[in-house]
Design an enzyme around this catalytic site. Sequence first.
Site, mmCIF file in Angstrom:
data_model
loop_
_atom_site.group_PDB
_atom_site.id
_atom_site.type_symbol
_atom_site.label_atom_id
_atom_site.label_comp_id
_atom_site.label_asym_id
_atom_site.label_seq_id
_atom_site.Cartn_x
_atom_site.Cartn_y
_atom_site.Cartn_z
ATOM 1 N N CYS A 151 0.847 -1.281 0.115
ATOM 2 C CA CYS A 151 -0.116 0.051 0.005
ATOM 3 C C CYS A 151 0.788 1.049 -0.105
ATOM 4 O O CYS A 151 0.439 2.231 -0.573
ATOM 5 C CB CYS A 151 -0.925 -0.036 1.117
ATOM 6 S SG CYS A 151 -0.317 -0.664 2.663
ATOM 7 N N HIS A 264 -2.846 6.174 4.701
ATOM 8 C CA HIS A 264 -1.231 6.251 5.080
ATOM 9 C C HIS A 264 -0.713 7.727 4.386
ATOM 10 O O HIS A 264 -1.376 8.138 3.291
ATOM 11 C CB HIS A 264 -0.387 5.346 4.120
ATOM 12 C CG HIS A 264 -0.607 3.958 4.630
ATOM 13 N ND1 HIS A 264 -1.235 3.470 6.025
ATOM 14 C CD2 HIS A 264 -0.186 2.664 3.924
ATOM 15 C CE1 HIS A 264 -1.128 2.413 5.951
ATOM 16 N NE2 HIS A 264 -0.371 1.849 4.908
HETATM 17 N N1 LIG Z 1 -4.432 -3.514 5.001
HETATM 18 C C1 LIG Z 1 -3.792 -3.080 3.966
HETATM 19 O O1 LIG Z 1 -3.997 -1.701 4.120
HETATM 20 C C2 LIG Z 1 -3.390 -3.861 2.955
HETATM 21 C C3 LIG Z 1 -2.884 -3.026 1.819
HETATM 22 C C4 LIG Z 1 -2.227 -3.513 0.958
HETATM 23 C C5 LIG Z 1 -2.033 -5.035 0.826
HETATM 24 N N2 LIG Z 1 -2.421 -5.639 1.936
HETATM 25 C C6 LIG Z 1 -2.253 -7.117 2.090
HETATM 26 O O2 LIG Z 1 -3.648 -7.852 1.771
HETATM 27 C C7 LIG Z 1 -3.817 -9.031 2.565
HETATM 28 C C8 LIG Z 1 -4.742 -8.820 3.555
HETATM 29 O O3 LIG Z 1 -4.793 -7.769 4.143
HETATM 30 P P1 LIG Z 1 -5.932 -7.464 5.506
HETATM 31 O O4 LIG Z 1 -5.407 -6.247 6.111
HETATM 32 O O5 LIG Z 1 -7.171 -7.423 4.590
HETATM 33 O O6 LIG Z 1 -5.652 -8.442 6.536
HETATM 34 P P2 LIG Z 1 -6.752 -9.044 7.649
HETATM 35 O O7 LIG Z 1 -7.731 -8.147 7.852
HETATM 36 O O8 LIG Z 1 -6.140 -9.832 8.665
HETATM 37 O O9 LIG Z 1 -7.724 -10.349 6.604
HETATM 38 C C9 LIG Z 1 -6.976 -11.396 6.196
HETATM 39 C C10 LIG Z 1 -7.830 -12.343 5.553
HETATM 40 O O10 LIG Z 1 -7.381 -13.584 5.166
HETATM 41 C C11 LIG Z 1 -7.992 -14.670 5.794
HETATM 42 N N3 LIG Z 1 -7.142 -15.635 6.194
HETATM 43 C C12 LIG Z 1 -6.312 -15.449 7.160
HETATM 44 N N4 LIG Z 1 -5.634 -16.955 7.289
HETATM 45 C C13 LIG Z 1 -6.188 -17.732 6.256
HETATM 46 C C14 LIG Z 1 -6.115 -19.235 6.215
HETATM 47 N N5 LIG Z 1 -4.985 -19.814 6.748
HETATM 48 N N6 LIG Z 1 -6.850 -19.665 5.269
HETATM 49 C C15 LIG Z 1 -7.615 -18.969 4.703
HETATM 50 N N7 LIG Z 1 -8.144 -17.561 4.899
HETATM 51 C C16 LIG Z 1 -7.281 -17.114 5.911
HETATM 52 C C17 LIG Z 1 -8.935 -13.965 6.974
HETATM 53 O O11 LIG Z 1 -10.148 -14.910 7.169
HETATM 54 P P3 LIG Z 1 -10.587 -15.006 8.682
HETATM 55 O O12 LIG Z 1 -11.592 -14.089 8.734
HETATM 56 O O13 LIG Z 1 -11.305 -16.408 8.433
HETATM 57 O O14 LIG Z 1 -9.551 -15.080 9.643
HETATM 58 C C18 LIG Z 1 -9.317 -12.709 6.438
HETATM 59 O O15 LIG Z 1 -10.358 -12.863 5.382
HETATM 60 C C19 LIG Z 1 -2.545 -9.260 3.347
HETATM 61 O O16 LIG Z 1 -1.457 -9.810 2.394
HETATM 62 C C20 LIG Z 1 -1.633 -7.732 3.279
HETATM 63 O O17 LIG Z 1 -0.533 -7.791 3.451
HETATM 64 C C21 LIG Z 1 -3.075 -5.242 3.085
#
Ligand SMILES: NC(=O)c1ccc[n+]([C@@H]2O[C@H](COP(=O)([O-])OP(=O)(O)OC[C@H]3O[C@@H](n4cnc5c(N)ncnc54)[C@H](OP(=O)(O)O)[C@@H]3O)[C@@H](O)[C@H]2O)c1
Length: 365
Positions: A151, A264
Site C-alpha cells: 500500500c 497512509h
Molecule cells: N491492510 C492494508 O492496508 C493492505 C494493503 C495492501 C495489501 N494488503 C495485503 O492484503 C492481505 C490482507 O490484508 P488485510 O489487511 O485484509 O488482513 P486481515 O484483515 O487480517 O484479513 C485477512 C483475511 O485472510 C483470511 N485468512 C487468514 N488466514 C487464512 C487461512 N489460513 N486460510 C484462509 N483464509 C485466511 C482471513 O480470514 P478469517 O476471517 O477467516 O480469519 C481474512 O479474510 C495481506 O497480505 C496484506 O499484506 C493489505
Amino acid sequence: MPARVTVDLFMGTSKYPFFAEPIVANRIAIAGATGAVGKLVRQMLESRDFPYDSIKFLASKRSAGSTIEFKGQPHTVELLRPEAFDDIDLVIGSTPDDVAAEFAPWAVQRGAVVVDESGYHRMLDHVPLVVPEVNPDAITGHKGIIASPNCSTTQMVVAMKPIHDAARIKRVVVSTYQATSGAGVKGQADLTDGSRAALEGNRHHYQAFSHPIAFNVIPQIGSHKHDGYTSEELKMLYETQKIFGDESIQVCPTCVRVPVSNCHSESILVETETPISPQQARELFAAAKGITVVDDLEAGEYPMPSNCDDQDDVFVGRIRKDLSCENGLAFWCVSDNLRKGAATNAVQIAELLVSEKYSACGSSS
Ligand SMILES: NC(=O)c1ccc[n+]([C@@H]2O[C@H](COP(=O)([O-])OP(=O)(O)OC[C@H]3O[C@@H](n4cnc5c(N)ncnc54)[C@H](OP(=O)(O)O)[C@@H]3O)[C@@H](O)[C@H]2O)c1
C-alpha cells in the site's frame, strides 16, 4: 492460441506484447473475503457493478460458515481449499502471504487468473506487479498471477508517475506515517481497544503491534531485513524499481506506524534529472489520472487522513521546492491504504483483465 498484438491500454505506445483475448471472468472468488481489504473488495465489486455470473467468498475455518450479504443476497463463506477453485475464472486474493503462496497455485492449476494483494508473489520474475495508472501494460505478460503492490508503494508510484514522465526521477527520500488498518482487522482493533485501555489506565494486549500504538509512533513496520532496513522499507525500494522497470531509481524509505485508523501519509522528496518547478509539478499532478491536488498552505488546505478517507484517489499537497537540492521537489501524499493501496488497485487490475481495452486498442505486430 490468441494473436499477439502490441497495444496501449491508456495512452502512448506500448512495448509489451500480450495475448489479445481479455479473460472471461464469469465465475469469481474472493479469497480473504472477511478481512479489512476483502470487505472493501466486496464493496467495490458491488459499487462498480463488476460483471459476473457467480461469486463465492472464501476465508479460514474461523469464518467458514458465516454469512456475508452481497448485492442484497446472503452468501455463506466457504473454506479456502483447493476444490473451492473448481469452475472459477478469476480470484481476487487478500490473505496473508503464506496463505497466498498456498492457494494461488491451486487456483491457477484449475485455470483461474489470480489478482493477489499479498506480498508473496510481487517480486517473482514471472509475476507482473501492476498499478493501472503507472504500468497497465505490464499486465499483459501474466502467467496466471498478477500482483498488486504494497500500500505505501502504490500511492507513492502513482504520485511519482507524472513527475517521472516529465523530468525523470533519479532519487526518492520518503518517510511514511502509516495507519493501523494497514495491519488488517487486528491493527484496527488494536488502535481503538488500546486507546480506550490507555485512557482508562488499563493495560492492553496488542495483537498486531509489538509496541503500544495508542499515543505512540513505532518506527518499524515489518521485520528487520538488512543494513538497518525493515521488510516494509525494502518493499518500497524494490517494488518501485520493478513497477517503473528501472533499477537505477534510488529510494531511501523510513516506514513509521502512527495512531491513525485509516489512510497512509507520506512525506516525499524527489530528485529529478531535469529541473521541475513546484507550479509545473502542481499542473502535472492535477492532470494525472487518479491524483487529486489539495494544496493551499495559506488557507490551511492539504491532504490529511480525515479528508482522504474512503476515497479512491491519491492526494498530494504541500508541493514545494526542496531547498537542499538543485533539482529537488518536496510534497505530501495521502491515500486510503485499504482502497487505492489495496482493494481499488486489485479491482482496477481485474477490470483491465476483463476489459475490451485489453484486446481492442492496438494494431497487430
Ligand atoms: N491492510 C492494508 O492496508 C493492505 C494493503 C495492501 C495489501 N494488503 C495485503 O492484503 C492481505 C490482507 O490484508 P488485510 O489487511 O485484509 O488482513 P486481515 O484483515 O487480517 O484479513 C485477512 C483475511 O485472510 C483470511 N485468512 C487468514 N488466514 C487464512 C487461512 N489460513 N486460510 C484462509 N483464509 C485466511 C482471513 O480470514 P478469517 O476471517 O477467516 O480469519 C481474512 O479474510 C495481506 O497480505 C496484506 O499484506 C493489505
